[in-house]
Design an enzyme around this catalytic site. Structure first.
Site, PDB file in Angstrom:
ATOM      1  N   ASP A   1       0.849  -1.185   0.000  1.00 23.88           N
ATOM      2  CA  ASP A   1       0.000   0.000   0.000  1.00 23.88           C
ATOM      3  C   ASP A   1       0.889   1.242   0.000  1.00 23.88           C
ATOM      4  O   ASP A   1       1.851   1.325   0.762  1.00 23.88           O
ATOM      5  CB  ASP A   1      -0.900  -0.013   1.232  1.00 23.88           C
ATOM      6  CG  ASP A   1      -2.013   1.020   1.122  1.00 23.88           C
ATOM      7  OD1 ASP A   1      -2.449   1.313  -0.013  1.00 23.88           O
ATOM      8  OD2 ASP A   1      -2.442   1.533   2.160  1.00 23.88           O
TER       9      ASP A   1
ATOM     10  N   HIS B   1      -3.939  13.919   0.475  1.00 22.56           N
ATOM     11  CA  HIS B   1      -4.117  13.021   1.621  1.00 22.56           C
ATOM     12  C   HIS B   1      -2.895  13.069   2.540  1.00 22.56           C
ATOM     13  O   HIS B   1      -3.025  13.172   3.759  1.00 22.56           O
ATOM     14  CB  HIS B   1      -4.358  11.595   1.132  1.00 22.56           C
ATOM     15  CG  HIS B   1      -4.334  10.570   2.233  1.00 22.56           C
ATOM     16  ND1 HIS B   1      -5.363  10.425   3.134  1.00 22.56           N
ATOM     17  CD2 HIS B   1      -3.397   9.652   2.590  1.00 22.56           C
ATOM     18  CE1 HIS B   1      -5.066   9.455   3.993  1.00 22.56           C
ATOM     19  NE2 HIS B   1      -3.869   8.974   3.681  1.00 22.56           N
TER      20      HIS B   1
ATOM     21  N   GLU C   1     -10.519   4.063   3.255  1.00 17.61           N
ATOM     22  CA  GLU C   1      -9.623   4.869   2.417  1.00 17.61           C
ATOM     23  C   GLU C   1      -9.945   4.561   0.966  1.00 17.61           C
ATOM     24  O   GLU C   1      -9.899   3.408   0.540  1.00 17.61           O
ATOM     25  CB  GLU C   1      -8.147   4.574   2.722  1.00 17.61           C
ATOM     26  CG  GLU C   1      -7.699   5.122   4.067  1.00 17.61           C
ATOM     27  CD  GLU C   1      -6.172   5.090   4.273  1.00 17.61           C
ATOM     28  OE1 GLU C   1      -5.483   4.356   3.538  1.00 17.61           O
ATOM     29  OE2 GLU C   1      -5.691   5.799   5.171  1.00 17.61           O
TER      30      GLU C   1
ATOM     31  N   GLU D   1      -9.045   4.191  -2.621  1.00 18.92           N
ATOM     32  CA  GLU D   1      -7.816   3.972  -3.389  1.00 18.92           C
ATOM     33  C   GLU D   1      -8.144   3.247  -4.688  1.00 18.92           C
ATOM     34  O   GLU D   1      -9.216   2.683  -4.861  1.00 18.92           O
ATOM     35  CB  GLU D   1      -6.824   3.106  -2.581  1.00 18.92           C
ATOM     36  CG  GLU D   1      -6.452   3.684  -1.229  1.00 18.92           C
ATOM     37  CD  GLU D   1      -5.225   3.025  -0.594  1.00 18.92           C
ATOM     38  OE1 GLU D   1      -4.454   2.371  -1.311  1.00 18.92           O
ATOM     39  OE2 GLU D   1      -5.066   3.175   0.635  1.00 18.92           O
TER      40      GLU D   1
ATOM     41  N   ASP E   1      -8.967   0.541   1.645  1.00 19.09           N
ATOM     42  CA  ASP E   1      -8.001   0.152   2.674  1.00 19.09           C
ATOM     43  C   ASP E   1      -8.587   0.521   4.040  1.00 19.09           C
ATOM     44  O   ASP E   1      -8.275   1.562   4.619  1.00 19.09           O
ATOM     45  CB  ASP E   1      -6.698   0.916   2.401  1.00 19.09           C
ATOM     46  CG  ASP E   1      -5.639   0.675   3.452  1.00 19.09           C
ATOM     47  OD1 ASP E   1      -5.610  -0.425   4.012  1.00 19.09           O
ATOM     48  OD2 ASP E   1      -4.843   1.611   3.697  1.00 19.09           O
TER      49      ASP E   1
ATOM     50  N   ARG F   1      -8.067   3.999  12.874  1.00 18.57           N
ATOM     51  CA  ARG F   1      -7.200   5.153  13.142  1.00 18.57           C
ATOM     52  C   ARG F   1      -6.646   5.170  14.556  1.00 18.57           C
ATOM     53  O   ARG F   1      -5.546   5.682  14.791  1.00 18.57           O
ATOM     54  CB  ARG F   1      -7.985   6.456  12.908  1.00 18.57           C
ATOM     55  CG  ARG F   1      -8.564   6.593  11.528  1.00 18.57           C
ATOM     56  CD  ARG F   1      -7.472   6.598  10.468  1.00 18.57           C
ATOM     57  NE  ARG F   1      -8.044   6.712   9.130  1.00 18.57           N
ATOM     58  CZ  ARG F   1      -7.336   6.552   8.017  1.00 18.57           C
ATOM     59  NH1 ARG F   1      -6.044   6.263   8.073  1.00 18.57           N
ATOM     60  NH2 ARG F   1      -7.913   6.664   6.852  1.00 18.57           N
TER      61      ARG F   1
ATOM     62  N   GLN G   1      -3.898   2.637  14.718  1.00 13.64           N
ATOM     63  CA  GLN G   1      -2.781   3.186  13.943  1.00 13.64           C
ATOM     64  C   GLN G   1      -1.987   4.232  14.731  1.00 13.64           C
ATOM     65  O   GLN G   1      -0.750   4.216  14.741  1.00 13.64           O
ATOM     66  CB  GLN G   1      -3.336   3.798  12.655  1.00 13.64           C
ATOM     67  CG  GLN G   1      -2.287   4.251  11.658  1.00 13.64           C
ATOM     68  CD  GLN G   1      -2.913   4.726  10.334  1.00 13.64           C
ATOM     69  OE1 GLN G   1      -4.116   4.663  10.152  1.00 13.64           O
ATOM     70  NE2 GLN G   1      -2.082   5.199   9.423  1.00 13.64           N
TER      71      GLN G   1
ATOM     72  N   LYS H   1      -4.306  -1.872   9.721  1.00 12.94           N
ATOM     73  CA  LYS H   1      -4.670  -2.095   8.321  1.00 12.94           C
ATOM     74  C   LYS H   1      -4.869  -3.573   8.023  1.00 12.94           C
ATOM     75  O   LYS H   1      -4.890  -3.980   6.864  1.00 12.94           O
ATOM     76  CB  LYS H   1      -3.537  -1.570   7.429  1.00 12.94           C
ATOM     77  CG  LYS H   1      -3.124  -0.138   7.698  1.00 12.94           C
ATOM     78  CD  LYS H   1      -4.033   0.852   7.006  1.00 12.94           C
ATOM     79  CE  LYS H   1      -3.413   2.236   6.986  1.00 12.94           C
ATOM     80  NZ  LYS H   1      -4.136   3.139   6.078  1.00 12.94           N
TER      81      LYS H   1
ATOM     82  N   THR I   1      -9.137  -5.437   3.354  1.00 18.41           N
ATOM     83  CA  THR I   1      -8.836  -4.555   2.237  1.00 18.41           C
ATOM     84  C   THR I   1      -9.769  -5.012   1.128  1.00 18.41           C
ATOM     85  O   THR I   1      -9.566  -6.088   0.562  1.00 18.41           O
ATOM     86  CB  THR I   1      -7.367  -4.741   1.794  1.00 18.41           C
ATOM     87  OG1 THR I   1      -6.509  -4.581   2.927  1.00 18.41           O
ATOM     88  CG2 THR I   1      -6.993  -3.749   0.698  1.00 18.41           C
TER      89      THR I   1
ATOM     90  N   GLU J   1     -10.001  12.529   7.129  1.00 21.00           N
ATOM     91  CA  GLU J   1      -9.858  13.861   6.533  1.00 21.00           C
ATOM     92  C   GLU J   1     -11.189  14.618   6.494  1.00 21.00           C
ATOM     93  O   GLU J   1     -11.239  15.806   6.771  1.00 21.00           O
ATOM     94  CB  GLU J   1      -9.309  13.741   5.106  1.00 21.00           C
ATOM     95  CG  GLU J   1      -7.889  13.204   5.040  1.00 21.00           C
ATOM     96  CD  GLU J   1      -7.549  12.729   3.638  1.00 21.00           C
ATOM     97  OE1 GLU J   1      -7.098  13.551   2.828  1.00 21.00           O
ATOM     98  OE2 GLU J   1      -7.749  11.533   3.353  1.00 21.00           O
TER      99      GLU J   1
END
Lengths: 417, 417
Positions: B125, B132, B198, B200, B230, B234, B237, B250, B254, B360
């Site tokens: 990834d 971002h 996420e 992607e 993904d 948070r 993380q 993560k 996925t 975000e």
């Protein structure tokens, strides 16, 4: 447990890595023949693919050793692992009635080429040795911030690149990469100048799982162990690793020893993890002694010259066991597969001659080592052969891992040619 | 390029994701039947496993579609990819003389269950979207240190967990993990409270390689693209990611869209990467337009309620292309295999409604969103269905990716039960 005697004399020698107590699993070939599964015994390899074909091994409905890797046995789980080990022991033990049938299936180890013993499903590398983490942290972040705040609460790890894993004896090409020293404005693309080894053990997942495991649960899923060298380009690492961790610095190669030493063989050598500096969360607490007393040694031989011992340490120095690492690995629900490989993290002891990397031994290049040949080393040079060895010492016998070695090849002149 | 007309009417509709120009590759099953390879056309799936069995597709000596994944075709390389695409086009185009033979091999998409279209060899990834990286960097490290010093010089990436990859429609169980907020003394093991998506794209490696690739070389190895979510915890993380990057944050899942859209289908929609803010090193410089103009949309539907659009952006917003990422990935010599999956990194545009994650969009939870239903969201709640969609817009047709969705299940009450 005393030495278990085999009818094969070479297996009964006190310094033999592969007595009947050991029986590690590998994949070998002779000449141009296709690779086959084999068990090391003394200075020979028992061809178990042939033993299965001839009906000497017959554990489950499907053949387990038709393909040149041990994943099929791994998938079967602990009961079949134990049955297989008992059967091979019966074939090779002193007084075995099947000696006549087994003897023709022994192949001299000296003439065999070794291959990766299993298909590496995924590869994860941890950072779970206390002294290594402190040493590296000191160099990268200073002594106050040496140990990250999370380090004493969980085995910090990152996903590595499974395609980088190769068997001992595979030459390792010095990589190119982006390098930037603090005094430079922008990076340059150059061969790594600070190429290093890391002394580790690799734990291999056997039975698959599909959800969070306790430490005891994780323990039951582990199949065996190998020596592991996590080759590391320190200059690539320093520039790339923030914020998402090592990537190309660890992508060149990861060498493993060719023989999977089983949990069963290591059982008499169980050792406790060190006393906890902070209490672990319940799901990561030890469930009995999680480590093993395994003596480890690193030697470096410059091109065509005699080796120098760089380091001697012990797997007991780990802060987290493989079972704790695997338990942590599964907390978020990720499935684990037969052949997943977990690197322990670099194993360094508390004193300088126990350090498991040149980064630590030369303190980032500030204190070069003098080899027995008189040459100096801060990092690896082209032509150097780096070898890991390890064994657990029993009473009159040892459980050996053999060696894990690699020779450094000069970087490609033009990597894109 | 105009719409290529098919004899299947549904493929010629202006808003159909799967016209003859597209022909994406998937794996499907109907009822209890074994999964098979298929190509999407209009509202139908061409059963290419059957087409191959009946001799309508016959490209190489060995069958390419006997197993329920596309890796065998991927391995063959660009010449066979082109021959296959030409052959399927000939079977499905308006006026095809083989229509009578092909029609019985079409399966209604509405009644098919989709599976992972390929065996994910390894998963990487990246973190290669400019907006971002800036947004997240602001939140984690402040605006002065938002963009790490290396970011403009290389596509920062990390190895992910291949076993976490699942096909769209797979439910996603909220993970447990170690959480520690700055005001707590020690971590706790709890279900994640800040579970996120996420947005992607995933690029899929086709032909294997075994050494450093140029950007042009890397481009030739890419087989196609999927949408990729993904899923990210948070809070896990934030506590774990220093110093070695994201790991359990993560690892839960996925999700990818079920149809691999080929490079050939996307070719008319090529777009340049943005102007470089600093000059790249030669080996990472673009070799022609490396991105695609692909409109992307994210919707969130609370349990049993109508979806709200959270974000609209475009794949053009990436700073690094998949070819640049793959080139960087190979610099240290790591072999790449058919089925390696490269996540682009989160795709956010410059304005708030273009952001590709809730982290975000809600600015770390400080600015909760109000959904069309009136509910607020900072992070995902149990029962939420998150869906990605994307397409490239042609003149009177589109190259669609279908959707990539997942519904959040409540965390297990006791993860070790």
């Amino acid at each position: 447990m005393p030495l278990m005697k085999s009818w094969l004399d070479s297996a009964n020698a006190e310094t033999c890595d592969f007595p009947l107590n050991n029986l590690p699993y590998g994949v070998f070939s002779v000449g141009e023949d296709e690779p086959r599964c084999g068990v090391a015994i003394g200075d020979m390899i028992l061809d178990v693919t042939a033993a299965e074909e001839e009906g000497l091994i017959d554990l489950v409905d499907e053949p387990l050793f038709a393909a040149p890797y041990w994943n099929d046995l791994m998938e079967e789980g602990p009961a079949v692992w134990a049955a297989f080990r008992a059967r091979v022991t019966a074939l090779l033990e002193e007084g075995s009635e099947e000696r006549e049938k087994v003897a023709p299936l022994l192949v001299p180890m000296a003439g065999a080429q070794m291959h990766l013993p299993f298909v590496v499903s995924e590869y994860t590398d941890f950072y779970a040795g206390r002294h290594h983490a402190y040493n590296v942290g000191c160099m990268f972040r200073g002594p106050e911030n040496a140990l990250p705040p999370n380090w004493l609460h969980m085995p910090i790890g990152y996903n590595g690149r499974a395609s980088s894993v190769c068997v001992s004896g595979t030459a390792v090409r010095r990589p190119w990469g982006q390098l930037k020293s603090p005094d430079q404005d922008r990076p340059a693309f150059l061969p790594s100048r600070r190429f290093d080894f890391e002394l580790e053990m690799g734990a291999i997942v056997g039975t698959p799982s599909d959800g969070p495991l306790t430490v005891a649960g994780a323990e039951a899923h582990i199949f065996g162990y190998v020596l592991l060298n996590d080759w590391s380009a320190r200059d690539i690492q320093a520039w790339e690793y923030q914020p998402l961790g090592p990537f190309q610095a660890k992508a060149t190669a990861t060498s493993i020893s060719p023989w999977i030493v089983t949990k069963a063989a290591l059982e008499p050598f169980r050792a406790d993890t060190p006393e906890r500096e902070v209490e672990l969360l319940d799901h990561l607490k030890d469930d009995g002694p999680g480590l093993y007393d395994i003596s480890l040694e690193v030697t470096l031989a410059p091109d065509g010259k005699a080796p120098t011992t760089l380091s001697r340490t012990n797997y007991r120095e780990m802060y987290y066991s493989a079972a704790q690492q695997l338990a942590h690995h599964t907390t978020a629900g990720s499935p684990m597969h037969a052949g997943d490989l977990l690197g322990s993290g670099t194993i360094s002891g508390p004193t300088k001659p126990e350090r498991g990397s040149l980064l630590e031994l030369s303190w980032g290049g500030k204190e070069p080592l003098t080899l027995d040949t008189g040459e100096e080393r801060s990092f690896l040079q082209d032509g150097d052969t780096l070898t890991l060895a390890g064994h657990a010492q029993g009473d009159g016998y040892r459980i050996g891992f053999g060696t894990c070695s690699g020779t450094i090849l000069t970087a490609l002149e033009d990597p894109f040619a």
